[in-house]
Design a protein around this motif. Sequence first.
Motif, short mmCIF file in Angstrom:
data_model
loop_
_atom_site.label_atom_id
_atom_site.label_comp_id
_atom_site.label_asym_id
_atom_site.label_seq_id
_atom_site.Cartn_x
_atom_site.Cartn_y
_atom_site.Cartn_z
N GLY A 156 1.04 -1.36 0.39
CA GLY A 156 -0.31 -0.24 -0.35
C GLY A 156 0.77 1.30 0.02
N ARG A 157 0.25 2.10 -0.85
CA ARG A 157 1.53 2.77 -0.68
C ARG A 157 0.74 5.23 -0.10
NH1 ARG A 157 3.74 3.93 -5.71
NH2 ARG A 157 3.87 1.65 -6.62
N LEU A 158 1.53 5.59 0.80
CA LEU A 158 1.13 6.28 1.79
C LEU A 158 2.49 7.52 1.15
CD1 LEU A 158 0.24 8.37 4.08
CD2 LEU A 158 3.23 7.68 4.69
N VAL A 159 0.92 8.62 0.57
CA VAL A 159 1.19 9.93 -0.34
C VAL A 159 0.60 11.03 0.36
CG1 VAL A 159 0.55 11.03 -2.14
CG2 VAL A 159 0.77 8.44 -2.76
N VAL A 160 1.78 12.28 0.70
CA VAL A 160 1.27 13.40 1.58
C VAL A 160 1.84 14.23 0.62
CG1 VAL A 160 1.82 14.20 4.18
CG2 VAL A 160 2.08 12.14 3.39
N VAL A 161 1.13 15.48 0.62
CA VAL A 161 1.39 16.95 0.56
C VAL A 161 1.55 17.84 1.15
CG1 VAL A 161 0.64 18.75 -1.36
CG2 VAL A 161 0.23 16.26 -2.04
N THR A 162 2.40 18.36 1.90
CA THR A 162 2.76 19.61 2.54
C THR A 162 3.05 21.00 1.74
OG1 THR A 162 5.11 19.25 2.64
CG2 THR A 162 3.81 17.36 4.25
N PHE A 163 2.41 21.93 2.92
CA PHE A 163 2.79 23.16 2.35
C PHE A 163 3.38 23.74 3.29
CE2 PHE A 163 -1.46 21.65 0.72
CZ PHE A 163 -1.26 21.95 -0.27
N HIS A 164 4.43 23.46 4.97
CA HIS A 164 4.97 24.22 5.47
C HIS A 164 6.30 23.32 5.71
CE1 HIS A 164 6.30 25.98 9.36
NE2 HIS A 164 5.17 26.61 8.88
N SER A 165 7.17 23.66 5.99
CA SER A 165 8.66 22.86 5.97
C SER A 165 8.36 22.19 7.18
CB SER A 165 9.47 24.43 6.51
OG SER A 165 9.27 25.17 7.67
N LEU A 166 7.56 22.52 8.65
CA LEU A 166 7.15 22.14 9.55
C LEU A 166 6.88 20.47 9.20
CD1 LEU A 166 6.65 24.94 12.23
CD2 LEU A 166 8.65 23.92 12.34
N ASP A 215 12.86 7.32 9.46
CA ASP A 215 12.40 6.54 10.72
C ASP A 215 12.23 4.68 10.54
OD1 ASP A 215 12.59 5.92 14.03
OD2 ASP A 215 10.75 5.45 12.71
N ARG A 216 11.12 5.17 9.76
CA ARG A 216 10.37 3.88 9.18
C ARG A 216 10.76 2.56 7.90
NH1 ARG A 216 8.58 4.34 14.32
NH2 ARG A 216 6.18 3.30 14.68
N ALA A 217 12.13 3.64 7.14
CA ALA A 217 11.99 2.68 6.03
C ALA A 217 13.72 2.00 7.15
CB ALA A 217 12.88 3.89 5.46
N ASP A 218 13.74 2.69 7.77
CA ASP A 218 15.50 2.66 8.45
C ASP A 218 15.40 0.99 9.78
OD1 ASP A 218 18.32 2.44 9.70
OD2 ASP A 218 17.51 2.66 11.01
N ALA A 219 16.04 0.07 9.51
CA ALA A 219 15.69 -1.42 9.53
C ALA A 219 17.14 -1.86 10.84
CB ALA A 219 16.27 -2.49 8.62
N VAL A 220 16.56 -1.73 11.97
CA VAL A 220 17.33 -1.56 12.87
C VAL A 220 17.88 -3.30 13.62
CG1 VAL A 220 18.83 -1.09 15.37
CG2 VAL A 220 17.31 0.50 13.68
N THR A 279 8.69 -0.27 7.96
CA THR A 279 7.70 -0.71 7.79
C THR A 279 6.86 -0.61 6.33
OG1 THR A 279 7.50 0.62 9.14
CG2 THR A 279 6.91 -1.15 9.94
N PHE A 280 8.54 0.99 6.12
CA PHE A 280 8.05 1.69 5.01
C PHE A 280 9.13 1.24 3.52
CE2 PHE A 280 5.01 3.63 6.85
CZ PHE A 280 3.32 3.75 5.72
N ARG A 281 8.96 1.41 2.45
CA ARG A 281 10.18 1.71 1.76
C ARG A 281 9.55 3.04 0.92
NH1 ARG A 281 8.19 -1.94 -1.47
NH2 ARG A 281 7.90 -1.43 -3.80
N ARG A 325 4.50 20.46 -1.25
CA ARG A 325 5.81 19.12 -1.67
C ARG A 325 5.20 18.30 -1.35
NH1 ARG A 325 11.96 19.21 -1.69
NH2 ARG A 325 11.31 21.27 -0.98
N LEU A 326 5.48 17.38 -2.25
CA LEU A 326 5.29 15.44 -1.89
C LEU A 326 6.27 14.19 -1.74
CD1 LEU A 326 2.15 13.86 -4.87
CD2 LEU A 326 4.88 12.58 -3.78
N ARG A 327 5.41 13.76 -0.24
CA ARG A 327 6.67 13.22 -0.28
C ARG A 327 5.83 11.49 -0.31
NH1 ARG A 327 11.44 14.49 0.96
NH2 ARG A 327 11.70 16.74 1.84
N ALA A 328 6.65 10.30 -0.87
CA ALA A 328 5.75 9.42 -0.95
C ALA A 328 6.70 8.12 -0.11
CB ALA A 328 5.01 9.03 -2.31
N ALA A 329 5.44 7.12 0.66
CA ALA A 329 6.25 5.63 0.96
C ALA A 329 5.39 4.12 0.62
CB ALA A 329 6.93 6.03 2.10
#
Length: 338
Positions: A239-249, A260-265, A280-282, A305-309
Motif C-alpha cells: 500500500g502507498r502513503l502519499v502526503v502533500v505538505t505546504f509548510h517546512s514544519l 525512521d520507518r524505512a530504517d531497519a535496526v 515498515t516502509f520503503r 511538496r509531495l513525499r511518498a512511501a
Amino acid sequence: MTAGDGDDINAVGGSARHIPVLLGEVLKALAPAEGDIIIDGTFGAGGYTKAILATGASVVAIDRDPDAIAAGRDLEAQSGGRLKLVQAPFSTLDQHAESVDGVVLDIGVSSMQLDQAERGFSFRSDGPLDMRMAQAGLSAADVVNSFKPGDLARIFGFLGEERHAGRIARMIEARREKRPFERTLELADAIETHIGRAPKDKIHPATRVFQALRIFVNDELGELAKALFAAERALKPGGRLVVVTFHSLEDRIVKRFIADRADAVTGSRHMPEAQARSATFRKAGGGVTPGDAEIAANPRARSARLRAAIRTEAPARPGDFSIFGLPKLPGIDRQGER
C-alpha cells in the motif's frame, strides 16, 4: 499554510477556487486501480477523491469539518457506493478502514475555509477570531485572550517562525486587559500598528501569527504525526502513503517519519540492548514540487511538496513522537493530545 507574499491564500486568506495541488503527481504516486480501497484523509472540496473515483477505486474520505462533509454528500450519493464520507480527525483514519491500498493526505487549510469570513481563518475579511476546523473546542480568541505571554511567544515563535513573537505577545497581554480580542481584523491591525510595516515587506505583519494560531488551535502537527502512525496501521503490504505538505514544519515531520520507518535496526554484539526492528516502509522517490505552470495557474501550490512511501510486510511499530522533535507547547501533551 506557508507564509508567502501578502496575497498568499494559505496564510492570509485571499479568495481562490479550490484546485487540488499536484494532482497528477499524487495519482502517479498513489497508483489507484479498479477495486482498490483508498483513504483520502483530508477530503476538503473532494479534488483528490473525485480523481481517485474516476480510476474505479473506492474511497473512504475523512474530514473533521462538518461543512466539508455536508458539501460532499451529493458526490457520495452519486458514487454508486464507492465513496464513504466520515466526519472525524484524519488521525483516526485507521478506525474507519483497514488493509487499504493507499492513503493520501493534503495537509493545510482549504480555500473553502479561507473564503468564509465567519470561520475566522483570514484577516482579508473581518470575522470572528475562530479558526477551528472542527467548529468545536478551543478557539483562536480563547488562546489570544487567556494564554500567558510566554506561552503565546512560544506558539508564535515555533509554529509561525515569527521573529517578533515576544513583542507581539506582550502587546496582546496589554491590549486584552482593556478589551478581549474578538475579531480577525482587530488582532491583525493591532499587530501591524505595533510592529509596523515597511514598504518592502512582502507579507502582512500578522501573517505568521495567524498561521501559528491556526496550527495550534487545530493541533495540526500533532494530528499529522498521529495520522502517519495510523496510516502505517491501515495500509496493507504494498500500500502507498502519499502526503502533500505546504509548510517546512509539516514536511519535516513527514520526512522524519519516512526515514525512521524505512530504517531497519538489527542490533549487534557491540550494542546488545538494541532492539531488532524491520522497516515498515520503503521510500518512493524524493520530495516532489510543482512546476512553474502549476504555480502560475494555482498560487496555492507554490510551497507544496509531495513525499511518498510504500508499505512493507513488517508489522506496524508503536508510535514514538520523539522522532519528530516536536516541542512541548502549552495545552498539548507529548502525544499531541489536548
